[in-house]
Design a protein around this motif. Structure first.
Motif, PDB file in Angstrom:
ATOM      1  N   PRO A  22       0.824  -1.226   0.000  1.00  0.00           N
ATOM      2  CA  PRO A  22       0.000   0.000   0.000  1.00  0.00           C
ATOM      3  C   PRO A  22       0.853   1.269   0.000  1.00  0.00           C
ATOM      4  N   LEU A  23       1.938   1.258   0.785  1.00  0.00           N
ATOM      5  CA  LEU A  23       2.826   2.425   0.816  1.00  0.00           C
ATOM      6  C   LEU A  23       3.497   2.609  -0.541  1.00  0.00           C
ATOM      7  N   ALA A  24       3.924   1.496  -1.133  1.00  0.00           N
ATOM      8  CA  ALA A  24       4.564   1.566  -2.443  1.00  0.00           C
ATOM      9  C   ALA A  24       3.602   2.128  -3.484  1.00  0.00           C
ATOM     10  N   MET A  25       2.316   1.785  -3.350  1.00  0.00           N
ATOM     11  CA  MET A  25       1.317   2.308  -4.290  1.00  0.00           C
ATOM     12  C   MET A  25       1.249   3.826  -4.189  1.00  0.00           C
ATOM     13  N   VAL A  26       1.202   4.323  -2.951  1.00  0.00           N
ATOM     14  CA  VAL A  26       1.132   5.777  -2.742  1.00  0.00           C
ATOM     15  C   VAL A  26       2.385   6.442  -3.313  1.00  0.00           C
ATOM     16  N   LEU A  27       3.542   5.830  -3.040  1.00  0.00           N
ATOM     17  CA  LEU A  27       4.785   6.417  -3.534  1.00  0.00           C
ATOM     18  C   LEU A  27       4.833   6.380  -5.071  1.00  0.00           C
ATOM     19  N   GLY A  28       4.241   5.357  -5.654  1.00  0.00           N
ATOM     20  CA  GLY A  28       4.152   5.292  -7.117  1.00  0.00           C
ATOM     21  C   GLY A  28       3.388   6.487  -7.665  1.00  0.00           C
ATOM     22  N   VAL A  29       2.253   6.792  -7.025  1.00  0.00           N
ATOM     23  CA  VAL A  29       1.463   7.948  -7.457  1.00  0.00           C
ATOM     24  C   VAL A  29       2.277   9.228  -7.278  1.00  0.00           C
ATOM     25  N   LEU A  30       3.002   9.321  -6.144  1.00  0.00           N
ATOM     26  CA  LEU A  30       3.810  10.520  -5.902  1.00  0.00           C
ATOM     27  C   LEU A  30       4.938  10.654  -6.928  1.00  0.00           C
ATOM     28  N   THR A  31       5.475   9.524  -7.373  1.00  0.00           N
ATOM     29  CA  THR A  31       6.483   9.569  -8.431  1.00  0.00           C
ATOM     30  C   THR A  31       5.919  10.279  -9.655  1.00  0.00           C
ATOM     31  N   GLY A  32       4.692   9.890 -10.011  1.00  0.00           N
ATOM     32  CA  GLY A  32       4.036  10.537 -11.152  1.00  0.00           C
ATOM     33  C   GLY A  32       3.889  12.027 -10.925  1.00  0.00           C
ATOM     34  N   ALA A  33       3.432  12.396  -9.716  1.00  0.00           N
ATOM     35  CA  ALA A  33       3.251  13.813  -9.404  1.00  0.00           C
ATOM     36  C   ALA A  33       4.573  14.565  -9.512  1.00  0.00           C
ATOM     37  N   ALA A  34       5.661  13.923  -9.060  1.00  0.00           N
ATOM     38  CA  ALA A  34       6.968  14.573  -9.116  1.00  0.00           C
ATOM     39  C   ALA A  34       7.374  14.840 -10.568  1.00  0.00           C
ATOM     40  N   CYS A  35       7.109  13.856 -11.446  1.00  0.00           N
ATOM     41  CA  CYS A  35       7.400  14.073 -12.868  1.00  0.00           C
ATOM     42  C   CYS A  35       6.616  15.273 -13.397  1.00  0.00           C
ATOM     43  N   GLY A  36       5.338  15.349 -12.999  1.00  0.00           N
ATOM     44  CA  GLY A  36       4.513  16.479 -13.428  1.00  0.00           C
ATOM     45  C   GLY A  36       5.072  17.798 -12.919  1.00  0.00           C
ATOM     46  N   LEU A  37       5.576  17.771 -11.694  1.00  0.00           N
ATOM     47  CA  LEU A  37       6.161  18.989 -11.107  1.00  0.00           C
ATOM     48  C   LEU A  37       7.343  19.457 -11.946  1.00  0.00           C
ATOM     49  N   VAL A  38       8.172  18.507 -12.355  1.00  0.00           N
ATOM     50  CA  VAL A  38       9.331  18.877 -13.182  1.00  0.00           C
ATOM     51  C   VAL A  38       8.864  19.461 -14.514  1.00  0.00           C
ATOM     52  N   SER A  39       7.921  18.771 -15.173  1.00  0.00           N
ATOM     53  CA  SER A  39       7.390  19.304 -16.437  1.00  0.00           C
ATOM     54  C   SER A  39       6.876  20.725 -16.231  1.00  0.00           C
ATOM     55  N   GLY A  40       6.060  20.906 -15.191  1.00  0.00           N
ATOM     56  CA  GLY A  40       5.447  22.208 -14.935  1.00  0.00           C
ATOM     57  C   GLY A  40       6.495  23.287 -14.727  1.00  0.00           C
ATOM     58  N   CYS A  41       7.554  22.954 -13.982  1.00  0.00           N
ATOM     59  CA  CYS A  41       8.606  23.950 -13.730  1.00  0.00           C
ATOM     60  C   CYS A  41       9.367  24.262 -15.014  1.00  0.00           C
ATOM     61  N   LEU A  42       9.620  23.237 -15.828  1.00  0.00           N
ATOM     62  CA  LEU A  42      10.307  23.484 -17.104  1.00  0.00           C
ATOM     63  C   LEU A  42       9.489  24.438 -17.969  1.00  0.00           C
ATOM     64  N   ILE A  43       8.167  24.268 -17.920  1.00  0.00           N
ATOM     65  CA  ILE A  43       7.308  25.087 -18.775  1.00  0.00           C
ATOM     66  C   ILE A  43       7.220  26.515 -18.243  1.00  0.00           C
ATOM     67  N   THR A  44       7.076  26.674 -16.920  1.00  0.00           N
ATOM     68  CA  THR A  44       6.850  28.017 -16.391  1.00  0.00           C
ATOM     69  C   THR A  44       8.146  28.766 -16.122  1.00  0.00           C
ATOM     70  N   PHE A  45       9.138  28.090 -15.523  1.00  0.00           N
ATOM     71  CA  PHE A  45      10.354  28.823 -15.144  1.00  0.00           C
ATOM     72  C   PHE A  45      11.390  28.816 -16.261  1.00  0.00           C
TER      73      PHE A  45
END
Lengths: 506, 326, 311
Positions: free
Chosen positions: B103-126
């Motif tokens: 269950p913890l690994a599942m949550v961390l998997g989702v957070l991995t995805g969110a982290a990738c999105g964060l990087v994309s978002g920062c590349l686009i805005t900053f």
């Protein structure tokens, strides 16, 4: 003369030079936008076409320039039948159009924009030097002193318009159509443009000049044709027709006045600005105050820093130094949000680029930025949005339904939507940058009334305009900027064209 | 389809407008498709097959929710397929290799995805990269990382309860994964329609400068949108891992294009400012029904590609034409 | 206008799909589902053609689906085949390790499964048909050792890492190399898709690093063909290139001398066998759990008959 719409009877051969338009009609589906229009444009003359938005001026010019095909009627150009199927065909016949909406390529340089599609070549390569020299020479004649290698996207709207004009002037056309060329220009640039049109006249080039601005028409046009609802109402010699008659023919009823009466302002200071200095060097050390119920006009030629100043006050661009207080409260501006939380709102200069979501509905536009007023706790229900929009539409007299797309409205109604959007916030300071740009005379009067009403209700109002009559007619006081500095604030009783221009050109 | 609104009729027309939210065009297409397949195959029209279709579009659907938001703000997210693979592999790696509870690994998997999105978002805005390029870069990086974790090998051996999330249909209807998909769709639909934050996304897509002048923090919204898209790719990854009973670094190859197609079939505009969850759901279902129906009818795989391409083109053409007619 | 267009398009779609349906209805009672990993790979395509040809002869309907290399797609497709009530399923797994989910789903629906090429380790199919890759790769390795005189620098281009054929081919070939100490392995790299352009790129980089390579071993004919092309572009003089599979392009290359040798898998036989096994299983007859096939070492000397009539 005014009664003779068509000078040449159809049977007679047309003049050897000039353009004859005979019985031109145009329909878009069931809607008839031009009805049996006949006109002659003589060689070396400037013919003005006057009319409200939707009168058919742009349609007529588009047909002449080959952008649109007419539904009926014929044209003769230099004695030969003329039926262009594309702008390129019109151009090669010597007829060019300067568009009301700018058609420039923002990522290319000024020179490339001026010569796009006909770049000067030498030895199989683009002759950059010649291109840049010719473009700069033309720009200088128009009063724009920037290197022709500058990217067009970096220029302000007015300078872009001058590039558009320069492009047309280098076409070496025999007939040029100017569709509201001065919509974004200041007085000085307008004068330079008129000098160029005079020069063209002297060279035997004809021009068609489309504008709302009667004073410009009086200055530049030899004759004026008035269109209303797609029909030609009258053609006059400009010298012999009173302005009042033109306006009445244009709107189809008598107009008594354009500018509303102003009530005296209160003594309560709403905005106090001291030592405002732009972080990009557009203006320095500007002090002024605006009181409740007062309309402060800001005049100046293009590049004087007017737009930059009001953008900074609205929190859009950063300030390097200076102090702004609203109703005594000092303000720290980091974003537009900070500004309108403090009660400052702005109707921007570039309505289509900055003020409105053209693809979205009127109600969406009005609700945008006002969601906290529309619903509670971040919830926005369609029914509430509709009610909110209906209230705003009614208060500004917008001719449109809430679910209509904003892009379909006329310029005047679009402007009313932008004003209505901010009105709902009951702001303390209302800034308008070029409030009547691209708005026809009838709607203009309504916008002036609305601005006066804002002041009457106790708001402080700042109006930036390139139209001197507008600034003079609408303001309690006029602040004149020149090269980024405040050159003085003129009281209403002392204000005049001369008083403003003296300060604006120092 | 009729938005001919004269004032007395306006009130009466409001109901269908809300019910279909301007997605009548794609909906007609979906219904036609279902009718056609019902005639062509005796197996198509059954509850069991309908549940199969839902099952089959779960991953695509979850990805499409995030893509809808990204496209509404005028962006594009090419990285969803690779981010899905990376989330899937990190979940598997954390559970199998690092020994974390699943269950913890599942949550961390989702957070991995969110982290990738964060990087994309920062590349686009900053860094001011175009969304296309920023997410293209992340697409490559994430796919590489997904392969690096196990040197390209897949991870198997999840506990039974995990696979059961995708395979056991509770009360005879919805498996857990399908339920998650349906709930996410509803939440996203409500968010985009009735929340101020959701409405702001449309303004940003319509014209970011107008949105900024209206006091919207365009940067923050842009980053958050890509974070949500990444996180949803993470959720889709967990779903897919349960469905396949394994984690594969090659998962989701090319699925970003299916996702974009579904969103556009659903009436969204790639220019931004237009789109809806209801439309996206229909777009996803059109793709799902099409694949399912063609398999049931037994159409040759090569011909299937032709039909799917043609339907995408047709669907979007109708939508554009009906819009212009308005 | 729009309405007419819509109606016409809908009509066409209905007619088209319905027509496909009627063609189907004329075939015989038994329906076999064939789930192929990736039809872009010639090896799988050959098996598919063989199954379909055999199906036509036997009067059995074969419904083919292609996963395009994606296991998630394949799970959905097999779900559809199960919904369609096929009598038996031929399963060529996509993805690195064969997914067990489809086999389990089929078993739950009481549909027998024939696995071809790869077999899910944790949920084996009713029967498994494949080439004995370990033995075949060893045969090939021994031949390379003899052909090169027991000396040379070897570069190896592997298939998709972690797949059964990749592991088995690695194993067989390195067993042969153990008995051939004069050949030194200087490069080894995996491909993702078993594709020719990958083979070309990988081999080119290998030559860049080590221009003295004298033997290329591509774990599929496509990979070997790519390597041969790279060797030609890189002006490598005497180089032995060998592949595996014996697909049409590979055999043609052996004939022309581009490839020195390949191991010809009996794809036509495997296709026929898969269909026969599926029919038997559907009728409830017994079939052995493993049906491993030989592959034939193919060189210029014996390639002709294979080109005329593929085994």
């Amino acid at each position: 003369m005014s009664a003779h719409l068509a000078e040449a009877s159809p049977g007679r051969p047309a003049e050897t030079a000039g353009l004859s338009v005979r019985g031109i009609s145009k329909s878009f589906g069931p809607i008839r936008v031009l009805e049996d229009v006949s006109l002659d444009i003589r060689p070396g003359e400037c013919l003005a076409i006057l009319g409200e938005n939707g009168a058919g001026k742009s349609t007529l010019s588009s047909i002449i320039a080959g952008v649109l095909a007419p539904s009926g009627g014929t044209m003769t150009w230099c004695g030969e039948a003329y039926a262009p199927r594309s702008p390129a065909e019109a151009l090669s016949a010597g007829i060019g159009l300067i568009h009301q909406e700018m058609r420039l390529l923002p990522e290319l340089s000024i020179a490339e924009n001026v010569f796009v599609g006909r770049l000067p070549m030498s030895g199989g390569r683009i002759d950059r030097r010649q291109m840049i020299q010719r473009a700069e020479a033309q720009l200088k004649r128009l009063g724009l002193d920037v290197p022709a290698t500058t990217l067009v996207g970096r220029l302000r709207v007015a300078a872009q318009q001058q590039v558009e004009i320069a492009k047309a002037l280098t076409l070496e056309a025999k007939l040029l159509i100017f569709d509201e060329p001065t919509a974004a220009l200041g007085g000085d640039e307008t004068d330079r443009l008129f000098e160029q049109i005079d020069r063209l006249k002297a060279e035997g080039v004809s021009s068609v000049y489309i504008s709302h601005r009667l004073e410009e028409i009086a200055r530049i046009a030899d004759r004026v044709a008035v269109l209303r609802d797609g029909r030609l109402v009258a053609v006059h010699d400009t010298a012999s027709v009173p302005v009042r008659q033109l306006v009445e023919e244009m709107v189809g009823r008598s107009v008594d006045r354009l500018f509303p009466d102003l009530d005296p302002p209160s003594d309560r200071v709403v905005l106090e600005a001291t030592g405002l200095t732009s972080s990009e060097g557009a203006f320095q050390d500007i002090d002024f105050t605006v009181r409740a119920g007062e309309i402060l006009g800001i005049a100046g030629i293009v590049g004087a820093g007017r737009t930059e100043l009001v953008r900074a006050i609205a929190g859009v661009d950063p300030l390097a130094s200076g102090r702004i207080t609203v109703a005594g409260e000092p303000l720290r501006l980091k974003s537009p949000r900070d500004a309108f939380d403090a009660g400052i709102v702005m109707v921007p200069e570039d309505r289509k680029g900055q003020g409105l979501l053209l693809k979205q509905t009127i109600e969406d536009n009005i609700a945008l930025g006002n969601f906290d007023l529309v619903g509670r706790g971040g919830w926005v229900m369609p029914a509430q949005t509709r009610r909110f929009a209906e209230g705003a539409i009614a208060s500004m007299g917008v001719k449109g339904r809430p679910e209509q797309r904003a892009g379909r409205l006329s310029g005047g109604n679009q402007q009313k939507v932008v004003i209505a959007k901010w009105l709902a916030r009951a702001p303390k300071l209302f800034i308008m940058d070029e409030p009547t740009r691209g708005v026809d005379v009838g709607a203009r009067a309504q916008i002036y009334d609305a601005i006066a009403a804002l002041a009457r209700s106790g708001m402080a109002v700042v109006v930036v305009s390139s139209d001197l009559d507008e600034v003079i007619g609408l303001s309690h006081r006029v602040m004149v900027l020149s090269r980024g500095r405040n050159r003085g604030i003129i009281e209403r009783r002392d204000v005049s064209h001369v008083a403003i221009m003296e300060r604006a050109t120092t | 389809m009729t938005t001919e609104v004269t004032s007395p009729r306006a009130k009466r027309n409001l109901l269908p407008r809300i019910a279909f939210g301007g997605v009548a065009g794609p909906l007609i297409g979906l219904v036609l498709l279902c009718i056609a397949f019902s005639f062509a195959s005796q197996y198509f029209l059954s509850i069991r097959n309908a549940l199969n279709v839902l099952d089959q579009v779960t991953v695509l659907g979850i990805l499409a929710i995030g893509m809808t938001m990204v496209i509404i703000i005028g962006g594009i997210d090419l990285s969803v397929g690779s981010v899905l693979a990376l989330s899937m592999m990190s979940m598997g790696w954390l559970e199998r290799m690092a020994g974390l509870p699943l269950p913890l690994a599942m949550v961390l998997g989702v957070l991995t995805g969110a982290a990738c999105g964060l990087v994309s978002g920062c590349l686009i805005t900053f860094a001011r990269l175009p969304a296309f390029i920023a997410t293209l870069a992340i697409m490559s990086v994430a796919r590489g990382l997904a392969n690096l974790l196990t040197d390209g090998r897949q991870i198997v051996g999840y506990p039974d309860w995990f696979t059961n999330l995708a395979t056991v249909r509770h009360l005879g209807f919805f498996s857990v994964t399908v339920t998650v998909f349906v709930v996410l769709m509803i939440v996203a639909g409500i968010f985009l329609r009735y929340r101020a934050t959701g409405r702001n996304l449309f303004a940003i897509g319509g014209n970011p400068e107008v949105a900024r002048l209206a006091g919207i923090d365009v940067r923050r919204y842009t980053i958050l949108t890509y974070v949500v898209s990444g996180a949803l790719a993470g959720v889709a990854a967990v779903t897919l891992a349960a469905r396949l009973d394994s984690s594969q670094p090659s998962a989701g190859l090319g699925i970003e294009l299916d996702t974009i197609a579904a969103v556009v079939i659903g009436g969204a505009s790639l220019v931004g400012g237009v789109g809806s969850i209801a439309g996206t759901l229909i777009g996803v279902l059109i793709i799902g029904v099409l694949r399912n129906g063609l398999n049931l009818v037994g159409v040759s795989p090569f011909f299937q590609m032709v039909v799917i391409g043609a339907v995408i083109a047709l669907a979007v053409t109708f939508d554009t034409m009906s819009r212009e007619r308005k | 206008m729009l309405r007419t267009l819509k109606t016409t398009a809908a009509g066409l779609l209905v007619a088209g799909v319905a027509m496909a349906g009627t063609v189907r209805a004329q075939a015989e009672d038994m329906t076999i589902g064939l789930a192929v990993a990736n039809l872009q790979a010639d090896f799988f395509n050959q098996i598919k053609q063989s199954v379909e040809k055999e199906g036509k002869e036997k009067g059995v309907t074969v419904v083919t689906v292609d996963a395009g290399g994606d296991s998630a797609t394949q799970v959905s497709q097999i779900q559809d085949l199960i919904t369609r009530n096929v009598d038996a399923l031929i399963y060529i797994p996509a993805g690195a390790t064969a997914a067990s989910v489809p086999v389990e789903a089929a078993k739950k629906a009481k549909i027998p499964v024939v696995a071809v090429d790869r077999n899910p380790p944790d949920a084996p199919a009713d029967t498994f048909i494949a080439t004995d890759s370990v033995a075949a790769a060893k045969t090939l390795g021994d031949w390379v050792c003899k052909q090169s005189g027991g000396k040379g620098k070897l570069a190896e281009i592997q298939g998709q890492i972690g797949t059964t054929p990749q592991i088995d081919r690695d194993k067989g070939f390195s067993e042969a190399m153990k008995d051939c100490p004069g050949i030194e392995e200087v490069a080894k790299q995996a491909s993702n898709q078993w594709m020719q352009d990958e083979g070309f790129n990988i081999a080119q980089a290998m030559i860049q690093r080590n221009p003295e390579i004298s033997i290329f071993w591509g774990q599929a004919d496509a990979l070997a063909l790519g390597a041969a092309q790279a060797a030609k572009v890189g002006n490598l003089g005497d180089v032995i290139v060998v592949g595996f599979d014996g697909d049409v392009a590979g055999l043609e290359a052996v004939k022309s001398g581009t490839l020195a040798a390949t191991m010809t898998q009996q794809t036509q036989l495997m296709g026929r066998l898969a269909l026969d096994s599926a029919i038997k299983l559907a009728k409830g007859e017994e079939v052995p759990a493993m049906q491993l096939q030989d592959a034939t070492l193919t060189t210029k000397d014996n390639v002709e008959p294979f080109l005329k009539d593929h085994p």
